[in-house]
Write an enzyme that holds these catalytic residues in place. Structure first.
Site, PDB file in Angstrom:
ATOM      1  N   ASP A   1       3.496 -27.871  22.382  1.00  0.00           N
ATOM      2  CA  ASP A   1       2.478 -26.890  21.997  1.00  0.00           C
ATOM      3  C   ASP A   1       2.098 -27.132  20.539  1.00  0.00           C
ATOM      4  OD1 ASP A   1       0.843 -24.740  21.470  1.00  0.00           O
ATOM      5  OD2 ASP A   1       2.102 -23.288  22.522  1.00  0.00           O
TER       6      ASP A   1
ATOM      7  N   HIS B   1       0.123 -25.727  25.091  1.00  0.00           N
ATOM      8  CA  HIS B   1      -0.197 -24.304  24.986  1.00  0.00           C
ATOM      9  C   HIS B   1      -0.620 -23.716  26.326  1.00  0.00           C
ATOM     10  CE1 HIS B   1      -0.800 -20.813  22.537  1.00  0.00           C
ATOM     11  NE2 HIS B   1      -2.061 -20.693  22.884  1.00  0.00           N
TER      12      HIS B   1
ATOM     13  N   TYR C   1      -4.181  -8.840  25.841  1.00  0.00           N
ATOM     14  CA  TYR C   1      -4.446  -9.880  24.849  1.00  0.00           C
ATOM     15  C   TYR C   1      -4.843  -9.236  23.520  1.00  0.00           C
ATOM     16  CZ  TYR C   1      -6.010 -14.292  22.815  1.00  0.00           C
ATOM     17  OH  TYR C   1      -6.150 -15.384  22.002  1.00  0.00           O
TER      18      TYR C   1
ATOM     19  N   SER D   1       0.042 -16.357  23.910  1.00  0.00           N
ATOM     20  CA  SER D   1      -0.572 -16.729  22.640  1.00  0.00           C
ATOM     21  C   SER D   1      -0.708 -15.481  21.760  1.00  0.00           C
ATOM     22  CB  SER D   1      -1.919 -17.416  22.894  1.00  0.00           C
ATOM     23  OG  SER D   1      -2.395 -18.062  21.749  1.00  0.00           O
TER      24      SER D   1
END
Length: 722
Positions: free
Chosen positions: A652, A687, A489, A569
């Site tokens: 999203d 999302h 991430y 994301s």
């Protein structure tokens, strides 16, 4: 975004460092190139600080146009046709369904003389909320979100119980949208009142102590055409009185002079104070305001009036407020501020900064329960109100905890513990003795003794020591043959800690290795670690990820042909950047709901808030950094990109699907090898939050099925026999 939160300019490629160079290679001749839907190009060009950037797929930003909808349908047909021809996919789906079918519980908490927690019996699309008056009682179902939509696409998005235990305020989200609608339920009767609040987004909910109403945050109603992509500015804090229409709600605080400010409300347990945390973007730097609720007509007053550090309210002794903060302590500390003498020189330090990162603190049993991260692993300490250690809470192993909710006088609390091979177990903690007992423990159809977790440290490009977790079946051979899924991430101060996932367990049962890298940009080592992966230093995040991949290859855990990367994301940005910078290093890539157009991300919904991590193309220096790694703008015609499956969703409204649409179109046009570039576009989904169990299983089956072919896994069908 746990925010649980972003052109082909040949002259700029030369500015990359070694890791950022697109490796020149001859694409293998084997295989037949795929045929993709024709994606039209338009003559769209933009000039940024003297540099002209082409954006030929700009038309895909209009998700409502007939052309875009036709393109989505055509792409989904190609993707589903490809996935349907993978024979292992059905066996994987069956095994996932079996693994997913286990009881899952949330951490209970107590309010108004009642306990509340959620439970999923295994394959329910949404977890169900239960209540009970004592731990010996039979739980009573209070709210079943599965009844709100036949296909499970309406999810519980938040809840707050009134201090007297009479009412439940709860939010729902449809199709994964960030927009929430809030209602109020009478807890005794189980029936909803007429109260109905709309256009709520990124809001906390804080009841007044009398139970007559609550504070919440909302935006003005958008135009219908702008609901999913329109930019969100000017959040406002309101008070809603039970039994009145939303139009009668009282505006408590707003800042018409500050369009980017957001507000989150808390009410102190004694009911005397309203605490307002003001945010600006996603940076963990807040202002704190407060209002004395015991005196009618009092104004909202500033306590911390600069965006310089994070502050998390813990509790108060009358006018003395306790906060967890990283002010002058990047790894966190606890301070007490007397509102009558609020100057920083008068602050009292309760818990000093330590070697570990302080991630949470709660006042319970007149003590402070402090949660720490030690190399991304949880550690919990109990200290007295002067900061003296009382005890450390014994945990079952390498893992992550959450919970420890309650009030100062409570002598019990609950917490969860999870690890990569430890299904989330709920514990009750006796705060007087320090003893933990199992409250709820799930039974999952696997034997954890057959798997192992180890933590490995490696050196990134600039010499920084970075940890990663490597999880697999015991006794794997280090011969470079293991299919490996590297996940990361690296942003927004979010820490990647151990956690159980039936999806990842299925991958390991297939013979795969699962790896999580704790990259800079996250919060594992405090605010300095976070800042080292932001704005002009964002390349550090990609270097850390590439460094993890290089270590795995050099130490023969895997090889490039067997190595897949994934992330969602901000992690989707990570994957997009890594695959465009080092396409030679990976056999497959799965960027999920990714921020992939780094020049225009801030022009949609809440994207402007991410500039605190990314910077903005509106700034000349930040533009130079962004265009160097923006995945959309660093695809090179004829390069050999790994097999790629981009995933997004039509609803999203966090990272709008235009990111994935444009990246997929550009990557398909650029691909120089026969490796597929697919896009999987979920419908009636957002999302990720609140995604129904059925949709989660379908998506994971597609992911592992895709990788079983892309990485040429020798025996993926074995998964059916587990």
């Amino acid at each position: 975004m746990h925010m649980r939160h972003a052109a082909l300019v040949a002259s700029l490629f030369a500015a990359f460092g070694a890791h950022a160079q697109v490796t020149t290679q001859t694409c293998p001749a084997a295989g037949t190139a795929m045929t993709y839907p024709v994606t039209k190009k338009v003559e769209q060009k933009d000039t940024y600080h003297g540099t002209t950037i082409a954006d030929p797929y700009r038309w895909l930003e209009d998700a409502n146009s007939a052309d875009t909808k036709d393109w989505v349908d055509a792409q989904n047909k190609v993707t589903q046709s490809y996935l349907s021809q993978i024979p292992e996919r059905e066996a994987i789906k069956q095994r996932l369904t079996k693994l997913w079918n286990y009881e899952r519980y949330s951490v209970p908490y107590k309010e108004g003389g009642r306990y509340f927690y959620s439970r999923n019996d295994g394959l329910q699309n949404q977890s169900v909320l239960f209540t009970m008056k004592s731990l010996a009682d039979t739980p009573r179902m209070l709210l079943d979100p599965n009844t709100l939509a036949a296909d499970g696409t309406v999810a519980l998005a938040g809840m707050a119980v009134s201090p007297n235990g009479q009412y439940l305020a709860y939010g729902t989200a449809a199709s994964g949208s960030d927009w929430n609608e809030w209602k109020v339920r009478d807890i005794d009767s189980g029936k909803d009142l007429d109260d109905h609040l709309k256009w709520v987004k990124f809001s906390a909910t804080a009841w007044t102590r009398d139970g007559k109403g609550f504070f919440y945050s909302r935006y003005d109603a958008p135009e219908e055409s702008a609901k999913l992509a329109g930019i969100n500015y000017f959040q406002k804090l309101y008070y809603h009185k039970i039994g009145t229409p939303q139009s009668a709600d009282t505006l408590v605080y707003d800042r018409p002079d500050e369009k980017e400010w957001g507000f989150r409300a808390q009410v102190s347990d004694d009911g005397k104070y309203l605490l307002i945390t003001a945010t600006k973007g996603t940076a963990p730097k807040y202002r704190i305001f407060y209002k004395d609720l015991s005196k009618p007509g009092t104004k909202v007053l500033p306590l911390i009036d600069a965006f310089e550090a994070s502050y998390s309210f813990i509790d108060n002794d009358g006018p003395v407020f306790y906060f967890k903060t990283d002010r002058k302590a990047p790894r966190g500390r606890v301070i007490a501020i007397d509102t009558r003498k609020p100057t920083e020189t008068a602050w009292n330090e309760v818990i000093a900064e330590g070697e570990q990162t302080l991630v949470g603190a709660n006042m319970l049993n007149n003590q402070i329960v402090a949660e720490y991260l030690a190399d991304a692993r949880s550690l919990v300490k109990v200290v007295d109100r002067k900061g003296k250690l009382v005890r450390e809470i014994a945990l079952p192993g390498i893992g992550s905890v959450s919970g420890f909710n309650g009030k100062r006088g409570d002598t019990e609390t609950f917490y969860s513990f999870t690890g990569f091979t430890n299904p989330t177990t709920i514990y009750r903690l006796d705060l007087k003795s320090g003893a933990s007992t199992v409250f709820r423990q799930p039974k999952v159809d696997f034997d954890p003794s057959g798997f192992e977790t180890r933590q490995q440290f490696y050196t990134s490009r600039d010499g920084t020591r970075v940890p990663m977790f490597i999880v697999s079946k015991k006794g794997i051979r280090l011969d470079g043959s293991n299919p490996t899924y590297l996940y990361g991430y690296g942003g927004f101060n979010i820490s990647m800690t151990p956690g159980f996932s039936p999806a990842n367990l299925a991958w390991m049962e297939m013979g795969g290795v699962y790896v999580v890298a704790n990259l800079r940009g996250g919060g594992e080592y405090g605010e300095k670690w976070h800042e080292a992966g932001t704005k002009l230093q964002k390349q550090n995040v990609f270097d850390d990820f590439i460094g993890a991949a290089e270590w795995l290859v050099a130490n023969k855990v895997t090889s490039p042909a067997k190595l897949a990367i994934g992330g969602g994301s901000n992690g989707g940005l990570l994957v997009g950047a890594a695959m465009t910078q080092r396409p030679d290093l990976f056999g497959a890539a799965i960027p999920q709901v990714g921020v992939l157009d780094m020049l225009r991300f801030h022009k949609f919904t809440i994207g402007w808030a991410w500039t605190s991590d990314y910077g903005s193309a509106d700034n000349a220096d930040e533009f130079k950094a962004l265009v160097k790694y923006s995945p959309l703008h660093n695809l090179k015609a004829g390069a050999c990109y790994p097999a790629t499956m981009i995933t997004t969703a039509d609803h999203d409204d966090r990272v709008v699907p235009a990111h994935s649409f444009k990246f997929a179109a550009a990557a398909q046009a650029a691909q120089g090898s026969a490796a597929p570039i697919l896009i999987r576009i979920d419908v009636k989904a957002g999302h990720g939050a609140g995604k129904p169990t059925t949709k989660q299983i379908e998506e994971v089956a597609d992911r592992w099925g895709f990788l079983s072919r892309a990485l040429r896994m020798s025996e993926p069908g074995k998964v059916a026999a587990q």
